[in-house]
Design an enzyme around this catalytic site. Structure first.
Site, PDB file in Angstrom:
ATOM      1  N   GLN A   1       0.818  -1.212   0.000  1.00  0.00           N
ATOM      2  CA  GLN A   1       0.000   0.000   0.000  1.00  0.00           C
ATOM      3  C   GLN A   1       0.852   1.263   0.000  1.00  0.00           C
ATOM      4  OE1 GLN A   1      -2.742  -0.452   3.313  1.00  0.00           O
ATOM      5  NE2 GLN A   1      -4.354  -1.128   1.924  1.00  0.00           N
TER       6      GLN A   1
ATOM      7  N   GLU B   1      15.203  30.414 -17.061  1.00  0.00           N
ATOM      8  CA  GLU B   1      14.013  31.096 -17.593  1.00  0.00           C
ATOM      9  C   GLU B   1      13.047  31.518 -16.487  1.00  0.00           C
ATOM     10  OE1 GLU B   1      12.148  29.787 -21.222  1.00  0.00           O
ATOM     11  OE2 GLU B   1      13.949  28.661 -21.791  1.00  0.00           O
TER      12      GLU B   1
ATOM     13  N   SER C   1      11.980  29.505  -9.550  1.00  0.00           N
ATOM     14  CA  SER C   1      10.660  29.243  -8.964  1.00  0.00           C
ATOM     15  C   SER C   1      10.159  30.416  -8.142  1.00  0.00           C
ATOM     16  CB  SER C   1      10.720  27.976  -8.099  1.00  0.00           C
ATOM     17  OG  SER C   1      10.884  26.829  -8.906  1.00  0.00           O
TER      18      SER C   1
END
Length: 385
Positions: free
Chosen positions: A279, A364, A367
């Site tokens: 799980q 570019e 964040s």
């Protein structure tokens, strides 16, 4: 392509779906066993191959028609999933000539775009300086008018394709106004006297990068792209298109990491059962799948809006880049974890992806810069309402 169901999402038209399938088929047959040891020669070879196959024609617009951002996004996503340097080689052909496609004269387009869009010339985008990365307004490189010429002096750094490019779109201060409003863009070729590659920069995921110096480099006024003082506008317009494609490259890396993780947990056994039966492992796979789809939705929204004629998609592109690059880092990290010791072993795909993804959260627009862009637009919208 392991999962093509996203091509049926309403962001795409039939020709986009056909394009994606054709590119993925081509990449499967042509992007295996890429040698990353000699990045210069490999990137030259990849640009030539992408050009011969016709994929680079989507990076340019010789006739002034808008670039198909959804094709650019799909291209980078698919190429990145197959090989990071292939994505890089494709992306720089568009970024390097983006200002020419969007704002160049007919002569500039005729001279360069047929070459870059067929892989016969390599392009570069020279904006960053040693003291001004995200702070473009702090650029100090100068372009001084001298009769019918401009004389360039200064340095650029972290320039992708630096040292192998045949043309550079260079931004310099012409002084029409203070700050960002006093910049202009120029086409520079490396054979011009005064052009120097000062340093080749080595990074964790190898790419051709360099620091450049311009010393009394003289070029004709006809080398200017757009009008004097429009350099910042040009740069932001180009990034408005290609920033979304950075997010798409991150998505391609994340998709590949998810594929590698699913294969690993299906084949690897523990206690006589596949890891996939645990799980906890299933929870990791579920989180990775959610991050992939959420990223895709933000990316395809930004690309679709731009293709619908939106003048600017700065907020949407910033959201796509911020979320997709940060979450791709998490997806890849989980894939490494699920591979155990093999995940950090050199030569493993997930190990290479771990190195590939990190720079995308920086170039570019880092964040935190994307957060500033998003916050300003949200606040401006509130104040204007």
């Amino acid at each position: 392509m392991a999962d093509r169901s996203f091509l049926d999402w309403p962001f795409f038209e039939p020709h986009h779906r056909d394009f994606a399938r054709d590119l993925d088929d081509w990449a499967s047959g042509n992007l295996t066993g890429i040698d990353h040891a000699d990045t210069d020669s490999t990137c030259r070879k990849l640009v030539a191959e992408l050009g011969r196959a016709g994929w680079l024609k989507h990076t340019a617009s010789p006739d002034g028609a808008p670039l198909d951002v959804r094709k650019l996004v799909l291209s980078r996503e698919i190429l990145a999933r197959h090989d990071g340097l292939a994505d890089f080689s494709f992306a720089m052909q568009g970024l390097g000539t983006g200002a020419i496609s969007l704002f160049g004269t007919a002569e500039q387009k005729q001279q360069w775009l047929p070459l870059t869009s067929t892989g016969k010339a390599i392009s570069a985008f020279a904006l960053t300086e040693p003291q001004s990365g995200s702070d473009v307004a702090n650029s100090t490189m100068t372009a001084t008018r001298d009769g019918n010429d401009y004389i360039l002096n200064g340095e650029k750094t972290w320039i992708s394709n630096g040292g192998i490019a045949d043309l550079y779109t260079v931004f310099a201060r012409t002084g029409e106004a203070p700050g960002a409003r006093g910049l202009s863009a120029f086409i520079v070729t490396p054979d011009m006297p005064g052009f120097e590659v000062v340093e080749r920069l080595q990074v964790m995921a190898p790419h051709p990068l360099a620091r450049l110096r311009f010393s009394d480099l003289r070029l004709p006024a006809s080398a200017m792209i757009g009008a004097p003082g429009q350099g910042f506008k040009l740069a932001m317009s180009v990034l408005d298109v290609f920033r979304t494609t950075v997010a798409a490259a991150a998505l391609g890396f994340a998709r590949r990491a998810l594929d590698e993780a699913v294969t690993r947990v299906t084949e690897r056994q523990i206690g006589g059962k596949p890891l996939a039966d645990m799980q906890m492992v299933q929870a990791h796979i579920a989180d990775m799948a959610v991050d992939v789809d959420a990223s895709a939705l933000l990316i395809y929204r930004a690309a679709w809006l731009k293709d619908q004629g939106a003048a600017r998609v700065s907020r949407e592109a910033a959201m796509a880049k911020l979320f997709s690059t940060d979450q791709a880092q998490q997806v890849i990290d989980r894939a490494v974890q699920l591979h155990g010791g093999d995940g950090v072993r050199c030569g493993q795909k997930v190990e290479a992806l771990y190195r590939d993804i990190r720079a995308l959260r920086i170039y570019e627009g880092a964040s935190d810069v994307q957060r500033i862009i998003i916050a300003r637009q949200v606040l401006d919208q509130l104040r204007g309402s």
